[in-house]
Design an enzyme around this catalytic site. Structure first.
Site, PDB file in Angstrom:
ATOM      1  N   GLU A  77      10.734 -16.661  52.732  1.00  0.00           N
ATOM      2  CA  GLU A  77      11.489 -17.452  51.757  1.00  0.00           C
ATOM      3  C   GLU A  77      11.961 -18.801  52.292  1.00  0.00           C
ATOM      4  O   GLU A  77      12.923 -19.373  51.772  1.00  0.00           O
ATOM      5  CB  GLU A  77      12.689 -16.645  51.265  1.00  0.00           C
ATOM      6  CG  GLU A  77      12.268 -15.425  50.457  1.00  0.00           C
ATOM      7  CD  GLU A  77      13.418 -14.886  49.636  1.00  0.00           C
ATOM      8  OE1 GLU A  77      13.365 -15.028  48.401  1.00  0.00           O
ATOM      9  OE2 GLU A  77      14.360 -14.326  50.230  1.00  0.00           O
ATOM     10  N   HIS A  96      20.867 -18.720  52.383  1.00  0.00           N
ATOM     11  CA  HIS A  96      20.353 -17.804  51.350  1.00  0.00           C
ATOM     12  C   HIS A  96      20.775 -16.391  51.728  1.00  0.00           C
ATOM     13  O   HIS A  96      20.645 -15.993  52.883  1.00  0.00           O
ATOM     14  CB  HIS A  96      18.825 -17.882  51.256  1.00  0.00           C
ATOM     15  CG  HIS A  96      18.245 -16.752  50.457  1.00  0.00           C
ATOM     16  ND1 HIS A  96      18.566 -16.561  49.129  1.00  0.00           N
ATOM     17  CD2 HIS A  96      17.420 -15.734  50.793  1.00  0.00           C
ATOM     18  CE1 HIS A  96      17.943 -15.470  48.691  1.00  0.00           C
ATOM     19  NE2 HIS A  96      17.242 -14.953  49.685  1.00  0.00           N
ATOM     20  N   HIS A  98      21.861 -12.080  50.152  1.00  0.00           N
ATOM     21  CA  HIS A  98      21.851 -11.046  49.121  1.00  0.00           C
ATOM     22  C   HIS A  98      23.259 -10.443  49.044  1.00  0.00           C
ATOM     23  O   HIS A  98      23.435  -9.242  48.931  1.00  0.00           O
ATOM     24  CB  HIS A  98      20.808  -9.968  49.452  1.00  0.00           C
ATOM     25  CG  HIS A  98      19.452 -10.516  49.767  1.00  0.00           C
ATOM     26  ND1 HIS A  98      18.554  -9.857  50.583  1.00  0.00           N
ATOM     27  CD2 HIS A  98      18.826 -11.654  49.359  1.00  0.00           C
ATOM     28  CE1 HIS A  98      17.433 -10.587  50.675  1.00  0.00           C
ATOM     29  NE2 HIS A  98      17.573 -11.677  49.948  1.00  0.00           N
ATOM     30  N   HIS A 166      18.497 -10.640  42.887  1.00  0.00           N
ATOM     31  CA  HIS A 166      18.086 -11.011  44.245  1.00  0.00           C
ATOM     32  C   HIS A 166      19.250 -11.418  45.134  1.00  0.00           C
ATOM     33  O   HIS A 166      19.485 -10.802  46.171  1.00  0.00           O
ATOM     34  CB  HIS A 166      17.047 -12.141  44.120  1.00  0.00           C
ATOM     35  CG  HIS A 166      16.482 -12.612  45.412  1.00  0.00           C
ATOM     36  ND1 HIS A 166      15.374 -13.421  45.485  1.00  0.00           N
ATOM     37  CD2 HIS A 166      16.864 -12.434  46.695  1.00  0.00           C
ATOM     38  CE1 HIS A 166      15.091 -13.680  46.744  1.00  0.00           C
ATOM     39  NE2 HIS A 166      15.989 -13.103  47.499  1.00  0.00           N
TER      40      HIS A 166
HETATM   41 MN    MN Z   1      16.028 -13.205  49.615  1.00  0.00          MN
END
Ligand code: MN
Length: 229
Positions: A77, A96, A98, A166
């Site tokens: 990603e 980034h 979760h 996500h």
């Molecule tokens: Mn991810």
């Protein structure tokens, strides 16, 4: 130490902090724009954040191509980061994650908004990027330049976005600020769910959010950073 050496150290520390604060687990990542070349960014090889060391940090061009891989495998990603750096010259760090408490907001469309003064820097209202809108059924991973750019469009001029089913992406002018916002985004989401169970919420007003954002600087951010270290 050079600017680059200091920044590499900062990225490692950021990963460890976010792991200890429960914002990332075995997954999630933090990048920084290269201090000497704005067309490059720095991001660890694919590894759990709490394990990352300086030797893991790789350099990428904005299209997600590793320029010094040396046998190291990158995160799938990484396109999240390049897509944002391409269109936001003011951004020098991207997180980034979760982060668990943000997930319910991403899947219900419930508006995540600041309700605690420490959380004003998440922005007036956190948008939701739904990969399905443009890309249909996927594994939900941002695994192409096109997906990274689409995510960046949802962020607009903001600092945070949820990603449906996500997680979230957070950005800042520095690594420390991106970490700060990431920790408080998770806290705001947790508190908002608790408050929703009790009744109607009086969120911060738009004017309050603006005033807090304008005065958030090293005084608060470095104090939190030292404590987290
Ligand atoms: Mn991810």
């Amino acid at each position: 130490m050079t600017k680059l050496e200091l920044l590499l150290e900062e990225i490692v520390t950021a990963n460890r902090i976010l792991a200890r604060e429960g914002v990332v687990d075995s997954f999630g990542h933090v990048s920084a724009r290269h201090p000497d070349n704005p067309q490059r960014f720095l991001l660890s090889r694919a590894r759990a954040p709490d394990c990352i060391e300086i030797g893991d940090i790789m350099e990428f061009s904005l299209d997600g191509t590793a320029v010094n891989a040396g046998g190291r495998a990158p995160y799938l990603e990484r396109f999240i980061h390049g897509g944002i750096y391409e269109v936001r010259p003011d951004v020098h760090s991207v997180v980034h994650n979760h982060s668990p408490s943000v997930i319910p907001f991403g899947v219900t469309g419930g508006k995540l908004k600041p309700l605690l003064h420490m959380c004003a820097n998440i922005g007036h209202e956190v948008p939701i990027w739904d990969s399905h809108d443009k890309f249909g059924d996927t594994a939900l991973l941002v695994d192409s330049v096109a997906m990274g750019r689409d995510l960046a469009r949802t962020l607009g001029a903001g600092r945070t976005t949820l990603m449906r089913g996500h997680g979230a992406t957070i950005l800042g002018p520095t690594v420390r600020q991106a970490v700060f916002i990431s920790v408080y985004l998770e806290l705001n989401a947790k508190l908002q769910m608790q408050a929703m169970a009790m009744g109607d919420i009086k969120f911060l007003t738009a004017g309050e959010v603006d005033k807090i954002m304008a005065r958030t600087g090293p005084y608060s951010i470095n104090r939190a950073w030292e404590n987290w270290c």
